[in-house]
Scaffold this active site. Structure first.
Site, PDB file in Angstrom:
ATOM      1  N   LEU A  61     -24.676-114.085 -70.324  1.00 26.24           N
ATOM      2  CA  LEU A  61     -23.657-114.137 -69.275  1.00 26.24           C
ATOM      3  C   LEU A  61     -24.226-113.410 -68.066  1.00 26.24           C
ATOM      4  O   LEU A  61     -24.997-112.455 -68.207  1.00 26.24           O
ATOM      5  CB  LEU A  61     -22.361-113.445 -69.720  1.00 26.24           C
ATOM      6  CG  LEU A  61     -21.514-114.125 -70.802  1.00 26.24           C
ATOM      7  CD1 LEU A  61     -20.304-113.256 -71.133  1.00 26.24           C
ATOM      8  CD2 LEU A  61     -21.059-115.510 -70.363  1.00 26.24           C
ATOM      9  N   ASP A  62     -23.846-113.852 -66.872  1.00 24.29           N
ATOM     10  CA  ASP A  62     -24.267-113.152 -65.662  1.00 24.29           C
ATOM     11  C   ASP A  62     -23.814-111.702 -65.711  1.00 24.29           C
ATOM     12  O   ASP A  62     -22.793-111.376 -66.332  1.00 24.29           O
ATOM     13  CB  ASP A  62     -23.649-113.809 -64.416  1.00 24.29           C
ATOM     14  CG  ASP A  62     -24.214-115.186 -64.129  1.00 24.29           C
ATOM     15  OD1 ASP A  62     -25.295-115.512 -64.670  1.00 24.29           O
ATOM     16  OD2 ASP A  62     -23.593-115.929 -63.352  1.00 24.29           O
ATOM     17  N   ARG A  63     -24.530-110.839 -65.015  1.00 28.19           N
ATOM     18  CA  ARG A  63     -24.210-109.408 -64.983  1.00 28.19           C
ATOM     19  C   ARG A  63     -22.738-109.150 -64.645  1.00 28.19           C
ATOM     20  O   ARG A  63     -22.084-108.320 -65.267  1.00 28.19           O
ATOM     21  CB  ARG A  63     -25.090-108.708 -63.939  1.00 28.19           C
ATOM     22  CG  ARG A  63     -24.863-107.200 -63.869  1.00 28.19           C
ATOM     23  CD  ARG A  63     -25.646-106.560 -62.744  1.00 28.19           C
ATOM     24  NE  ARG A  63     -24.972-106.744 -61.457  1.00 28.19           N
ATOM     25  CZ  ARG A  63     -25.413-106.210 -60.315  1.00 28.19           C
ATOM     26  NH1 ARG A  63     -26.532-105.519 -60.296  1.00 28.19           N
ATOM     27  NH2 ARG A  63     -24.756-106.403 -59.195  1.00 28.19           N
ATOM     28  N   ARG A 162     -19.851-120.719 -60.538  1.00 29.86           N
ATOM     29  CA  ARG A 162     -19.757-120.124 -59.212  1.00 29.86           C
ATOM     30  C   ARG A 162     -20.077-121.149 -58.121  1.00 29.86           C
ATOM     31  O   ARG A 162     -19.381-121.252 -57.104  1.00 29.86           O
ATOM     32  CB  ARG A 162     -20.695-118.921 -59.148  1.00 29.86           C
ATOM     33  CG  ARG A 162     -20.302-117.862 -60.187  1.00 29.86           C
ATOM     34  CD  ARG A 162     -21.440-116.949 -60.590  1.00 29.86           C
ATOM     35  NE  ARG A 162     -21.702-115.938 -59.589  1.00 29.86           N
ATOM     36  CZ  ARG A 162     -22.292-114.760 -59.845  1.00 29.86           C
ATOM     37  NH1 ARG A 162     -22.658-114.478 -61.080  1.00 29.86           N
ATOM     38  NH2 ARG A 162     -22.511-113.898 -58.895  1.00 29.86           N
TER      39      ARG A 162
END
Length: 215
Positions: A61-63, A162
């Site tokens: 998962l993205d930060r 996003r």
């Protein structure tokens, strides 16, 4: 983009654990895997390895995204679940707040993505060279100037949700890469991996894991 990395120090939130898999609720602001440089060494898998040295990475998962993340505790589980991700046999559901009101109640974004090299890690739509990326979405509710949506990605491209929300004209609130103006004003990236459905690597039973949305 804020370059100061100050990850939260929350204790590990374990959703499920058995002889093959470990499922955790990743906090926002913590890298899934180490970045380049000692200052980016603190990450979710490093913290898990301190407790479960045998842990193996399956996905990321993205930060700035929180929520359900699954790890393997055996090479067999890593291969088995990795193939499920690769063959799009897993089902992922995210919750997000986006800027503005989305007029339609449901829809699909089908726009190919590629890394925007001069501005990496940003991604961009590229109809000629991009890789297929598909996201189903559904409106949950509205506030005065935002829409709460459920996002169901059919593919797993970097920054897919996003960029797809940005392409709709409704960037995710608090997004440091793609939101501008008032949309950047949020306590965090308002994106949470709420649910993951897959088959258990030992026997193939269907499993569903959920992490309560913190916003």
């Amino acid at each position: 983009m804020d370059t100061i990395y100050a990850p939260p120090q929350d204790p590990l939130k374990i959703i499920h654990m058995d002889h093959e898999i470990l499922v955790v609720d990743k906090p926002a602001g913590l890298l899934s895997v180490p970045g380049k440089g000692e200052h980016l060494a603190d990450c979710l898998i490093a913290r898990i390895k301190a407790v479960f040295p045998e842990v193996l990475l399956i996905h990321r998962l993205d930060r700035d995204t929180s929520g359900v993340m699954i790890f393997a505790l055996t090479p067999h589980a890593q291969r088995h679940i990795g193939l499920q991700f690769e063959k799009r046999q897993t089902k992922k559901t995210y919750v997000a707040w986006v800027q503005g009101h989305i007029a339609e109640k449901t829809g699909t974004v089908d726009l190919p993505l590629i890394v925007d090299w001069p501005n990496r890690p940003r991604q961009m739509v590229d109809h000629e060279n991009g890789k297929q990326a598909i996201t189903d979405w559904r409106v949950v509710r509205y506030t005065e100037d935002q829409t709460r949506v459920r996002l169901m990605p059919k593919t797993g491209r970097s920054h897919q949700l996003r960029v797809h929300m940005l392409a709709l004209g409704h960037p995710i609130m608090g997004d440091p890469f793609y939101a501008t103006g008032v949309a950047r004003v949020a306590p965090r990236l308002m994106l949470h991996a709420e649910q993951l459905r897959l088959r258990h690597p030992d026997g193939g039973a269907g499993l569903s894991f959920t992490a309560k949305c913190p916003f």
